[in-house]
Design a protein around this motif. Structure first.
Motif, short mmCIF file in Angstrom:
data_model
loop_
_atom_site.label_atom_id
_atom_site.label_comp_id
_atom_site.label_asym_id
_atom_site.label_seq_id
_atom_site.Cartn_x
_atom_site.Cartn_y
_atom_site.Cartn_z
N UNK A 116 47.96 -48.79 -35.65
CA UNK A 116 48.45 -48.83 -37.03
C UNK A 116 47.76 -47.78 -37.89
N UNK A 117 46.46 -47.61 -37.71
CA UNK A 117 45.74 -46.61 -38.49
C UNK A 117 46.21 -45.20 -38.18
N UNK A 118 46.61 -44.93 -36.92
CA UNK A 118 47.08 -43.60 -36.56
C UNK A 118 48.49 -43.34 -37.04
N UNK A 119 49.35 -44.36 -37.06
CA UNK A 119 50.74 -44.17 -37.43
C UNK A 119 50.99 -44.31 -38.93
N UNK A 120 50.12 -44.96 -39.66
CA UNK A 120 50.36 -45.23 -41.07
C UNK A 120 50.50 -43.96 -41.91
N UNK A 121 49.64 -42.95 -41.79
CA UNK A 121 49.84 -41.74 -42.62
C UNK A 121 51.16 -41.04 -42.33
N UNK A 122 51.59 -41.00 -41.08
CA UNK A 122 52.86 -40.36 -40.75
C UNK A 122 54.04 -41.20 -41.22
N UNK A 123 53.89 -42.53 -41.13
CA UNK A 123 54.96 -43.41 -41.55
C UNK A 123 55.19 -43.34 -43.06
N UNK B 159 57.64 -40.74 -33.96
CA UNK B 159 56.19 -40.91 -33.79
C UNK B 159 55.84 -42.12 -32.94
N UNK B 160 56.73 -43.11 -32.92
CA UNK B 160 56.49 -44.27 -32.06
C UNK B 160 56.69 -43.93 -30.58
N UNK C 205 43.86 -56.77 -30.31
CA UNK C 205 43.72 -56.57 -31.74
C UNK C 205 43.07 -55.23 -32.07
N UNK C 206 41.97 -54.83 -31.44
CA UNK C 206 41.41 -53.50 -31.77
C UNK C 206 42.38 -52.37 -31.45
N UNK C 207 43.10 -52.47 -30.33
CA UNK C 207 44.05 -51.43 -29.99
C UNK C 207 45.21 -51.36 -30.96
N UNK C 208 45.70 -52.54 -31.38
CA UNK C 208 46.79 -52.56 -32.36
C UNK C 208 46.32 -52.02 -33.70
N UNK D 265 49.01 -41.45 -30.56
CA UNK D 265 48.12 -42.58 -30.30
C UNK D 265 46.96 -42.21 -29.39
N UNK D 266 47.21 -41.34 -28.39
CA UNK D 266 46.17 -40.95 -27.45
C UNK D 266 46.13 -39.43 -27.38
#
Length: 503
Positions: free
Chosen positions: A269-276, A300-301, A262-265, A307-308
């Motif tokens: 999501x927080x990293x991909x949301x602005x780009x998405x 981006x996926x 859950x923390x990793x997911x 992500x890292x």
């Protein structure tokens, strides 16, 4: 006033709101801990990482030990009380450290120092064994006051399966503390319990299963994970719906194949949301066009740097993860060969090349390739290639290059013979050693072989676990480096190793 076996639902309401999808576990654990319900002696809580075991237990104990819980369960002048102490086993270096940490945590929870000063009790002793721990806990928890006869103390061992230097009887001994101290409840939090964990058949086990996809989406759709504020030109409901579908897509793309917690997911999501959502903010797409947004952001996926960012270098434009992995492997190979060329002396490098040739060339070709070295004829730039071309006429059916196959075993005497046959040509007067200095061949070949063996660049095979004399002429060895590394080592000395391979 609640009756027996009645839980304080008003206290659990906020806890159920804070930990969604864990209602059953929270109510079951509260029933086993609450003094007016069905308290038990030992509880085993298990589940994989990041399933809420420790967080739920800590928050529940905090709620049940609050003054509101004591007043809600009061019966006249003797309200049942609950105190607790949580011991993190991963922070304890030895078993003795664990025992003394338990005594200290229990003393702090009960304010034992204040009681000792008022009633003249003895100071806390040293705890080196479970017996000493039992004595200290009995002094602190076995009271005679009437108002405290119905009280309970909960002792939590978090990550007890990761305790270092733990004796095999540690958990069964800790589980029997509650048999000596009636008002004690011991909780063991771990990952996967064994069938004979506590050597007791009466200890209840509470399982925290991994979150499912709908549960992940439900949790991520609530604060603090849900995005705030809403997207431009969209309503809060449209933003919430888009976030739910986005979280499900990230779960399908990342969480399931990578077993992400859950923390990793949430971080993904927080990293991909602005780009998405960048096309929505720019006004080129609407929030309801989820498919178009997913197609526009699919690169981006596949980009690891999103992500890292600390693992891969940032590149201009999205690059696939496969391409990045190939570039990273190539950089690693070049770095390894460069390091070996700098660190190894010339003799060790020559022996390593000879070992590679001995592992990848058949012994029947040695006389053809290396027998003319003493004539003084320079064969660099094509000497070996001509021989290889003549030999491979009969082996045109080979589909895989020999240098791509696994290394074969060779006897030590053969490797030394190849080294002796080639060192004069490879270390000639006009060929530097890769460091700008004139080459000087060290005569201590045995020391160089021992160095290569200690670095696992040469691996001894056969025998009792590969043991034995390193200078045994009949001992069998195998080279421990690949083609990319050996090619870099050879080029550092001006040697094209490929010219000496028989294809």
């Amino acid at each position: 006033m609640p009756s027996i076996f009645e839980l304080p639902d008003d206290l659990l309401a906020s806890l159920l709101e804070s930990f969604p999808c864990r209602d059953a576990q929270i109510r079951a654990l509260a029933t086993l801990l609450y003094p007016r319900a069905a308290p038990c002696r030992n509880i085993v809580i298990h589940g994989t990482e990041a399933t809420g075991k420790s967080a739920v237990t800590a928050r529940l104990l905090e709620a049940l030990s609050s003054p509101a819980a004591a007043s809600a369960s009061a019966t006249g002048d003797a309200p049942p009380l609950l105190s607790y102490a949580i011991v993190k086993s991963v922070e304890c270096v030895t078993a003795r450290h664990l025992y003394e940490r338990v005594v200290g945590q229990v003393a702090n929870a009960l304010r034992w120092e204040e009681e000792r000063e008022k009633e003249g009790r003895g100071a806390l002793g040293r705890c080196e064994t479970v017996a000493a721990l039992t004595v200290e806990l009995t002094r602190m928890l076995k009271y005679d006051q009437p108002r405290e006869r119905d009280s309970r103390f909960v002792l939590v061992f978090d990550d007890i399966d990761r305790q270092r230097e733990a004796p095999p009887t540690l958990l069964p001994a800790l589980a029997r503390l509650s048999e000596i101290i009636p008002n004690l409840t011991t909780i063991f939090i771990l990952t996967a319990p064994s069938p004979s964990l506590l050597r007791l058949s009466s200890a209840p086990q509470l399982y925290f299963p991994p979150y499912t996809k709908p549960e992940y989406v439900t949790i991520l759709s609530r604060p603090p994970y849900a995005p705030r504020p809403s997207l431009p030109n969209t309503t809060p409901q449209e933003t919430a719906d888009l976030w739910a579908r986005f979280a499900a897509a990230v779960h399908d793309a990342l969480a399931k194949p990578a077993s992400r917690s859950l923390p990793g997911l949430a971080r993904a999501c927080a990293a991909l949301w602005p780009r998405f959502t960048a096309p929505v903010a720019a006004g080129t797409h609407r929030a309801r066009e989820f498919t178009k947004l997913l197609v526009a952001a699919r690169a981006y996926f596949q980009d690891e740097s999103v992500l890292e960012p600390g693992i891969t270098l940032a590149n201009k434009g999205p690059v696939s993860a496969v391409a990045k992995a190939g570039e990273k492997e190539a950089r690693s190979s070049n770095s390894s060969s460069k390091d070996l060329a700098v660190l190894l002396p010339p003799t060790a490098r020559l022996l390593l090349i000879a070992a590679y040739l001995a592992s990848h060339n058949a012994p029947r070709h040695d006389q053809t390739i290396f027998s003319t070295w003493h004539s003084g004829r320079r064969r660099r730039g094509g000497g070996g290639m001509g021989v290889a071309h003549h030999i491979t006429k009969k082996a045109k059916h080979r589909k895989i290059a020999r240098k791509l196959l696994g290394p074969g075993a060779f006897v030590l005497e053969r490797m030394v013979a190849i080294y002796a046959a080639t060192r004069r040509e490879w270390l000639s007067d006009d060929n530097d050693a890769g460091d700008g200095q004139q080459p000087t061949v060290d005569g201590d070949v045995g020391m160089a072989i021992a160095t290569l063996a200690s670095l696992r660049l040469l691996v001894r095979v056969g025998g009792a676990g590969g043991a034995g004399d390193t200078m045994d002429r009949g001992g069998k060895w195998r080279v421990g480096v690949g083609w990319e590394v050996i090619r870099g080592v050879g080029r550092s000395m001006g040697v094209e190793v490929e010219e000496w391979l028989v294809e």
